[in-house]
Each structure stands twice: as structure tokens, then as C-alpha cells.
Scaffold this active site. Structure first.
Site, PDB file in Angstrom:
ATOM      1  N   ARG A 144      81.252 -31.742  28.994  1.00  0.00           N
ATOM      2  CA  ARG A 144      79.816 -31.709  28.277  1.00  0.00           C
ATOM      3  C   ARG A 144      79.257 -30.989  27.693  1.00  0.00           C
ATOM      4  O   ARG A 144      78.189 -30.569  26.731  1.00  0.00           O
ATOM      5  CB  ARG A 144      78.881 -32.169  29.475  1.00  0.00           C
ATOM      6  CG  ARG A 144      79.176 -34.227  29.526  1.00  0.00           C
ATOM      7  CD  ARG A 144      78.065 -34.485  30.831  1.00  0.00           C
ATOM      8  NE  ARG A 144      77.538 -36.163  30.669  1.00  0.00           N
ATOM      9  CZ  ARG A 144      77.347 -36.774  31.944  1.00  0.00           C
ATOM     10  NH1 ARG A 144      77.822 -36.037  32.863  1.00  0.00           N
ATOM     11  NH2 ARG A 144      77.775 -37.486  31.899  1.00  0.00           N
ATOM     12  N   ARG A 158      83.651 -36.736  38.239  1.00  0.00           N
ATOM     13  CA  ARG A 158      82.522 -35.971  37.572  1.00  0.00           C
ATOM     14  C   ARG A 158      82.582 -34.370  37.081  1.00  0.00           C
ATOM     15  O   ARG A 158      81.685 -33.835  36.705  1.00  0.00           O
ATOM     16  CB  ARG A 158      81.467 -36.155  38.075  1.00  0.00           C
ATOM     17  CG  ARG A 158      81.005 -37.748  38.350  1.00  0.00           C
ATOM     18  CD  ARG A 158      80.319 -38.795  39.938  1.00  0.00           C
ATOM     19  NE  ARG A 158      79.426 -38.221  39.352  1.00  0.00           N
ATOM     20  CZ  ARG A 158      77.864 -38.446  38.629  1.00  0.00           C
ATOM     21  NH1 ARG A 158      77.967 -39.757  37.466  1.00  0.00           N
ATOM     22  NH2 ARG A 158      76.788 -38.633  38.432  1.00  0.00           N
ATOM     23  N   THR A 199      74.853 -33.682  33.636  1.00  0.00           N
ATOM     24  CA  THR A 199      74.677 -34.734  32.712  1.00  0.00           C
ATOM     25  C   THR A 199      73.862 -34.127  31.831  1.00  0.00           C
ATOM     26  O   THR A 199      73.653 -34.452  30.670  1.00  0.00           O
ATOM     27  CB  THR A 199      73.355 -35.077  33.269  1.00  0.00           C
ATOM     28  OG1 THR A 199      73.945 -36.038  34.836  1.00  0.00           O
ATOM     29  CG2 THR A 199      72.616 -36.480  32.908  1.00  0.00           C
ATOM     30  N   HIS A 257      80.678 -40.581  29.933  1.00  0.00           N
ATOM     31  CA  HIS A 257      79.781 -41.481  30.933  1.00  0.00           C
ATOM     32  C   HIS A 257      81.375 -41.319  32.155  1.00  0.00           C
ATOM     33  O   HIS A 257      82.324 -41.647  31.594  1.00  0.00           O
ATOM     34  CB  HIS A 257      79.712 -42.575  30.291  1.00  0.00           C
ATOM     35  CG  HIS A 257      78.783 -44.050  31.730  1.00  0.00           C
ATOM     36  ND1 HIS A 257      77.866 -44.052  32.369  1.00  0.00           N
ATOM     37  CD2 HIS A 257      80.237 -44.616  32.820  1.00  0.00           C
ATOM     38  CE1 HIS A 257      78.330 -44.307  33.636  1.00  0.00           C
ATOM     39  NE2 HIS A 257      79.129 -44.927  33.787  1.00  0.00           N
ATOM     40  N   TYR A 287      73.441 -51.044  31.690  1.00  0.00           N
ATOM     41  CA  TYR A 287      72.660 -49.758  32.750  1.00  0.00           C
ATOM     42  C   TYR A 287      71.339 -50.425  32.928  1.00  0.00           C
ATOM     43  O   TYR A 287      70.263 -49.653  33.787  1.00  0.00           O
ATOM     44  CB  TYR A 287      71.899 -48.552  31.583  1.00  0.00           C
ATOM     45  CG  TYR A 287      73.185 -47.864  30.342  1.00  0.00           C
ATOM     46  CD1 TYR A 287      73.776 -46.307  31.739  1.00  0.00           C
ATOM     47  CD2 TYR A 287      73.632 -48.213  29.322  1.00  0.00           C
ATOM     48  CE1 TYR A 287      74.225 -46.149  31.039  1.00  0.00           C
ATOM     49  CE2 TYR A 287      74.345 -47.399  29.499  1.00  0.00           C
ATOM     50  CZ  TYR A 287      74.729 -46.332  29.363  1.00  0.00           C
ATOM     51  OH  TYR A 287      75.857 -45.417  29.295  1.00  0.00           O
ATOM     52  N   GLU A 311      81.782 -50.926  36.914  1.00  0.00           N
ATOM     53  CA  GLU A 311      82.007 -51.089  35.110  1.00  0.00           C
ATOM     54  C   GLU A 311      83.015 -51.131  34.363  1.00  0.00           C
ATOM     55  O   GLU A 311      83.260 -51.854  33.294  1.00  0.00           O
ATOM     56  CB  GLU A 311      81.416 -49.142  34.800  1.00  0.00           C
ATOM     57  CG  GLU A 311      80.093 -49.316  35.708  1.00  0.00           C
ATOM     58  CD  GLU A 311      79.959 -47.863  35.778  1.00  0.00           C
ATOM     59  OE1 GLU A 311      78.293 -47.619  36.309  1.00  0.00           O
ATOM     60  OE2 GLU A 311      80.974 -46.843  35.307  1.00  0.00           O
ATOM     61  N   PHE A 327      63.310 -43.730  29.530  1.00  0.00           N
ATOM     62  CA  PHE A 327      64.372 -43.117  29.377  1.00  0.00           C
ATOM     63  C   PHE A 327      65.524 -44.608  29.058  1.00  0.00           C
ATOM     64  O   PHE A 327      66.223 -43.992  28.132  1.00  0.00           O
ATOM     65  CB  PHE A 327      65.173 -41.589  28.847  1.00  0.00           C
ATOM     66  CG  PHE A 327      65.765 -41.892  30.336  1.00  0.00           C
ATOM     67  CD1 PHE A 327      67.076 -42.686  30.783  1.00  0.00           C
ATOM     68  CD2 PHE A 327      65.922 -41.295  31.476  1.00  0.00           C
ATOM     69  CE1 PHE A 327      67.936 -42.721  32.172  1.00  0.00           C
ATOM     70  CE2 PHE A 327      66.278 -41.055  32.994  1.00  0.00           C
ATOM     71  CZ  PHE A 327      66.954 -42.319  32.856  1.00  0.00           C
ATOM     72  N   LYS A 352      80.976 -41.679  24.200  1.00  0.00           N
ATOM     73  CA  LYS A 352      79.945 -42.308  23.682  1.00  0.00           C
ATOM     74  C   LYS A 352      79.883 -42.222  22.124  1.00  0.00           C
ATOM     75  O   LYS A 352      80.221 -41.001  21.859  1.00  0.00           O
ATOM     76  CB  LYS A 352      78.913 -41.579  24.225  1.00  0.00           C
ATOM     77  CG  LYS A 352      78.354 -41.803  26.119  1.00  0.00           C
ATOM     78  CD  LYS A 352      77.247 -41.071  26.921  1.00  0.00           C
ATOM     79  CE  LYS A 352      77.105 -41.367  28.048  1.00  0.00           C
ATOM     80  NZ  LYS A 352      75.945 -41.253  28.699  1.00  0.00           N
TER      81      LYS A 352
END
Ligand code: CMP
Length: 139
Positions: A104, A87, A93, A117, A51, A128, A59, A11
């Protein structure tokens, strides 16, 4: 049946902070093969479409604004059990909840600016990946 591909975006926060190399290194070290990769910047329309599933969320505006704020690195990654394993590699998240050693935990700063992501299902990985790459760009 599980497929062996997932889709990721590094990102705008990751790109801005100079983490592209470090994150790709983690991805390679975890055994993923890069089947497609590019740096690009999503337009407002791109982000709203990508999205769309989140469009009713409070959000959503913040998410679109952030994801269009600078370049991203989009990639299709290949590995057995790719969606689930990726993941695990990226962590929760919210980076505050992410396990030690996850991408993360290492590189994200907040729920919104969460570094990477990762697709949440095989079906979404295919959708995607096709959103960002043509057949000629996938190897
Ligand atoms: P990701 O799973 O990549 O795609 C949806 C994104 O929405 C998610 O990462 C977060 O960055 C963002 N998101 C989810 N929940 C919130 C929230 N409560 N506030 C801000 N952003 C959020």
C-alpha cells in the site's frame, strides 16, 4: 488454529494503473504460493454481498462503487501464518499510515483506493476465497 491461506484482491486502481505484475512479484518474493487466481469484475450485488459487514458504514456506497468500477485480480495465497503475514506485507488500510516497502505504501493512493485487499482472519479468508473460487479453481 491458524490456517495457511489468505484471500486477496488487487483492486481496480491496481489493475487500471498496470501494477498487477509488480504486486504479484512482491507477493511471490514474500514467500506466498498462489493457490488460485483470476481476473474478474464484481457486480453491484457481488460487492454488496462481499462487503456486507461494512453495509452500515458511511463509506459503503463509495466502497461498492469503487470495487465495481473495473476488473480486479482475485487470488488465494498460501504460506505459513498467511493472514497475518499478508497484512504485514500490504501495510495499513490508509496508505498514509503504511510502513515503507509495503504494497500500500508503494502502490495505494488513498484509504478507498488502497491497491489491495487482505483477509482479516482465517475465518474470513475461507469465506472470501469461497466467494470467488469454486473447488475446481483452487490448487
Ligand atoms: P479493505 O480492508 O480491503 O476492505 C474494506 C475497505 O473499505 C478498506 O479496504 C478500504 O478500502 C475501505 N475503507 C475503509 N475505511 C474507509 C473510509 N473511511 N473511507 C473510504 N473507504 C474506506
Amino acid at each position: 488454529m491458524a490456517t495457511n491461506r489468505t484471500f486477496t484482491m488487487l483492486k481496480p486502481d491496481s489493475v487500471e494503473k498496470g501494477y498487477i505484475g509488480a504486486i504479484l512479484e512482491k507477493i511471490n518474493a514474500a514467500g506466498f504460493r498462489i493457490a488460485a487466481i483470476k481476473m474478474t469484475q464484481m457486480t453491484d450485488a457481488d460487492a454488496r454481498a462481499f462487503y456486507a459487514v461494512h453495509s452500515a458504514r458511511p463509506f459503503f456506497g463509495e466502497l461498492v462503487e469503487f470495487m465495481t468500477s473495473g476488473p480486479i485480480v482475485a487470488a488465494i495465497l498460501e504460506k505459513e501464518n498467511a493472514v497475518e503475514d499478508f497484512r504485514v506485507l500490504i501495510g495499513a488500510t490508509n496508505p498514509a499510515d503504511a510502513a515503507e516497502g509495503t504494497i500500500r505504501k508503494l502502490y495505494a493512493s488513498s484509504m478507498g483506493e488502497n491497491a489491495v485487499h487482505g483477509s482479516d482472519s482465517d475465518e474470513n479468508a475461507a469465506i472470501e476465497g469461497a466467494f470467488h473460487f469454486s473447488g475446481r479453481e483452487i490448487f
